[in-house]
Design a protein around this motif. Structure first.
Motif, mmCIF file in Angstrom:
data_model
loop_
_atom_site.group_PDB
_atom_site.id
_atom_site.type_symbol
_atom_site.label_atom_id
_atom_site.label_comp_id
_atom_site.label_asym_id
_atom_site.label_seq_id
_atom_site.Cartn_x
_atom_site.Cartn_y
_atom_site.Cartn_z
ATOM 1 N N TYR A 37 0.842 -1.179 0.000
ATOM 2 C CA TYR A 37 0.000 0.000 0.000
ATOM 3 C C TYR A 37 0.887 1.242 0.000
ATOM 4 C CZ TYR A 37 -4.489 -2.276 0.971
ATOM 5 O OH TYR A 37 -5.642 -3.014 0.874
ATOM 6 N N GLN A 39 0.842 5.360 0.998
ATOM 7 C CA GLN A 39 0.129 6.378 1.762
ATOM 8 C C GLN A 39 0.764 7.741 1.522
ATOM 9 O OE1 GLN A 39 0.314 6.381 6.119
ATOM 10 N NE2 GLN A 39 -1.890 6.798 6.194
ATOM 11 N N SER A 42 -1.945 12.823 1.924
ATOM 12 C CA SER A 42 -3.411 12.896 2.101
ATOM 13 C C SER A 42 -3.917 11.858 3.093
ATOM 14 C CB SER A 42 -4.114 12.691 0.754
ATOM 15 O OG SER A 42 -3.916 11.359 0.293
ATOM 16 N N ARG A 43 -3.063 10.929 3.477
ATOM 17 C CA ARG A 43 -3.351 9.868 4.475
ATOM 18 C C ARG A 43 -4.113 8.669 3.908
ATOM 19 N NH1 ARG A 43 -5.404 13.902 8.777
ATOM 20 N NH2 ARG A 43 -7.450 13.012 8.263
ATOM 21 N N GLN A 44 -4.728 8.817 2.752
ATOM 22 C CA GLN A 44 -5.514 7.692 2.242
ATOM 23 C C GLN A 44 -4.606 6.597 1.717
ATOM 24 O OE1 GLN A 44 -8.400 8.687 -0.749
ATOM 25 N NE2 GLN A 44 -9.598 6.856 -0.316
ATOM 26 N N MET A 45 -4.795 5.395 2.197
ATOM 27 C CA MET A 45 -4.001 4.250 1.772
ATOM 28 C C MET A 45 -4.492 3.792 0.391
ATOM 29 S SD MET A 45 -2.007 3.349 4.396
ATOM 30 C CE MET A 45 -1.782 1.587 4.528
ATOM 31 N N LEU A 47 -3.981 0.925 -2.653
ATOM 32 C CA LEU A 47 -3.415 -0.378 -2.995
ATOM 33 C C LEU A 47 -2.531 -0.254 -4.226
ATOM 34 C CD1 LEU A 47 -3.311 -3.446 -2.523
ATOM 35 C CD2 LEU A 47 -5.301 -3.632 -4.025
ATOM 36 N N PHE A 91 3.631 0.672 2.720
ATOM 37 C CA PHE A 91 3.402 -0.362 3.721
ATOM 38 C C PHE A 91 3.220 -1.711 3.057
ATOM 39 C CE2 PHE A 91 2.954 2.097 7.559
ATOM 40 C CZ PHE A 91 2.522 3.340 7.126
ATOM 41 N N PHE A 106 0.151 -5.167 9.096
ATOM 42 C CA PHE A 106 1.013 -4.240 8.396
ATOM 43 C C PHE A 106 2.419 -4.202 8.981
ATOM 44 C CE2 PHE A 106 -1.764 -1.902 5.537
ATOM 45 C CZ PHE A 106 -3.022 -2.191 6.031
ATOM 46 N N GLY A 107 3.385 -3.887 8.116
ATOM 47 C CA GLY A 107 4.716 -3.549 8.575
ATOM 48 C C GLY A 107 4.748 -2.111 9.055
ATOM 49 N N GLN A 108 5.932 -1.670 9.480
ATOM 50 C CA GLN A 108 6.084 -0.327 10.042
ATOM 51 C C GLN A 108 6.162 0.766 8.985
ATOM 52 O OE1 GLN A 108 5.872 0.294 13.415
ATOM 53 N NE2 GLN A 108 5.273 -1.842 13.352
ATOM 54 N N GLY B 40 4.513 8.031 12.961
ATOM 55 C CA GLY B 40 5.677 7.264 12.540
ATOM 56 C C GLY B 40 5.555 5.763 12.685
ATOM 57 N N GLN B 41 4.349 5.288 12.934
ATOM 58 C CA GLN B 41 4.154 3.853 13.147
ATOM 59 C C GLN B 41 3.329 3.244 12.025
ATOM 60 O OE1 GLN B 41 5.543 2.179 15.889
ATOM 61 N NE2 GLN B 41 6.568 4.152 16.060
ATOM 62 N N GLY B 42 3.298 1.938 12.008
ATOM 63 C CA GLY B 42 2.438 1.232 11.075
ATOM 64 C C GLY B 42 1.001 1.257 11.558
ATOM 65 N N LEU B 43 0.184 0.494 10.896
ATOM 66 C CA LEU B 43 -1.236 0.465 11.229
ATOM 67 C C LEU B 43 -1.518 -0.648 12.225
ATOM 68 C CD1 LEU B 43 -1.122 1.981 8.434
ATOM 69 C CD2 LEU B 43 -3.492 1.243 8.165
ATOM 70 N N LEU B 91 -7.971 5.201 10.978
ATOM 71 C CA LEU B 91 -8.330 4.875 9.596
ATOM 72 C C LEU B 91 -9.425 3.814 9.570
ATOM 73 C CD1 LEU B 91 -4.742 4.716 8.131
ATOM 74 C CD2 LEU B 91 -6.483 6.323 7.402
ATOM 75 N N TYR B 103 -8.411 -3.730 0.786
ATOM 76 C CA TYR B 103 -9.473 -2.862 1.244
ATOM 77 C C TYR B 103 -9.493 -1.567 0.456
ATOM 78 C CZ TYR B 103 -8.366 -5.173 5.794
ATOM 79 O OH TYR B 103 -8.085 -6.040 6.812
ATOM 80 N N PHE B 105 -9.622 2.275 1.709
ATOM 81 C CA PHE B 105 -9.471 3.056 2.933
ATOM 82 C C PHE B 105 -10.088 4.436 2.797
ATOM 83 C CE2 PHE B 105 -6.608 0.953 5.925
ATOM 84 C CZ PHE B 105 -6.104 -0.090 5.157
ATOM 85 N N GLY B 106 -10.497 4.986 3.922
ATOM 86 C CA GLY B 106 -10.844 6.391 4.008
ATOM 87 C C GLY B 106 -9.601 7.214 4.257
ATOM 88 N N SER B 107 -9.782 8.514 4.378
ATOM 89 C CA SER B 107 -8.647 9.416 4.595
ATOM 90 C C SER B 107 -8.318 9.608 6.063
ATOM 91 C CB SER B 107 -8.922 10.770 3.937
ATOM 92 O OG SER B 107 -9.009 10.619 2.531
#
Lengths: 116, 114
Positions: A37, A39, A42-45, A47, A91, A106-108, B40-43, B91, B103, B105-107
């Motif tokens: 993924y 990111q 804008s924060r939206q993930m 694919l 990610f 998820f990974g970091q 700074g972290q993953g989900l 999220l 999936y 995702f939203g913002s």
């Protein structure tokens, strides 16, 4: 429990060059899915690409391809002809085929910067 | 709708207050997920709804966190008595029954507890 590890917190690439992002995972399952993924700020993930573990052929989506090594539990992402718009957090994620519903692990993340 | 919609986009709250975060999934998607992304972290998985089945709450970090999904559509994540460590981006994502294609995702909602 399954885990996903991305060992590169940050990567940098020159525009038009190729970069490879690493991902390893740990599982005792034989059937699963792997995802990359993106990111952006804008924060939206979004694919980027997916791989089914039972398929030996590596997935490809335009400039994005993966190197899936099932025995080594490795799933790297190669971005060819890098563009400024590729700059983002990337990610790697794992999903069990049968268990844990549709939960993704998820990974970091790896922050990719693209230099003009 | 065309995508997953989350509101509010940003929320600043005082420590100890309750907050509600909303997620409106893609129409027809039976599965809905909440994740938390700290700086700074993953989900980090929080909770998962699939149709009429009991939700998988295994990722909720404490009993201050709860979520519901009404009518198989909109979901609300509630955090009671917020703490500073709750500050993160929350999220939401939705998918068809089997998330073989990942999936949508939203913002996210950026929550800041001051």
């Amino acid at each position: 429990a399954q885990t996903v590890t991305q060992s590169q917190p940050e990567m940098s690439v020159q525009e038009a060059e190729t970069v490879t992002l690493s991902c390893t995972y740990d599982t005792s399952e034989s059937d699963y899915y792997l995802f990359w993924y993106k990111q952006p700020p804008s924060r939206q993930m979004i694919l980027v690409i997916r791989q089914e573990a039972y398929k030996q052929q590596n997935a490809t989506e335009n400039r994005f391809s993966v190197n899936f090594q099932k025995a080594a539990k490795s799933f790297s992402l190669k971005i060819s002809d890098s563009q400024l718009g590729d700059a983002a957090m990337y990610f790697c994620a794992y999903r069990s085929y049968l268990n844990q519903g549709g939960k993704l692990i998820f990974g970091q993340g790896t922050e990719l910067s693209v230099k003009p | 709708g065309a995508g997953v919609s989350q509101s509010p986009s940003n929320k600043v709250t005082e420590k100890g207050k309750d907050v509600e975060l909303r997620c409106d999934p893609i129409s027809g998607h039976t599965a809905l997920y909440w994740y938390r992304q700290s700086l700074g972290q993953g989900l980090e998985f929080l909770i998962y709804f699939q149709g009429n089945s009991a939700p998988d709450k295994s990722g909720l970090p404490s009993d201050r966190f709860s979520a519901e999904r009404t009518g198989g559509s909109v979901s609300t994540l509630t955090i009671q008595r917020t703490q500073q460590e709750d500050s993160a981006v929350y999220l939401c994502a939705s998918s068809e029954t089997r998330a073989n294609y990942g999936y949508t995702f939203g913002s996210g909602t950026r929550l800041t507890v001051v």
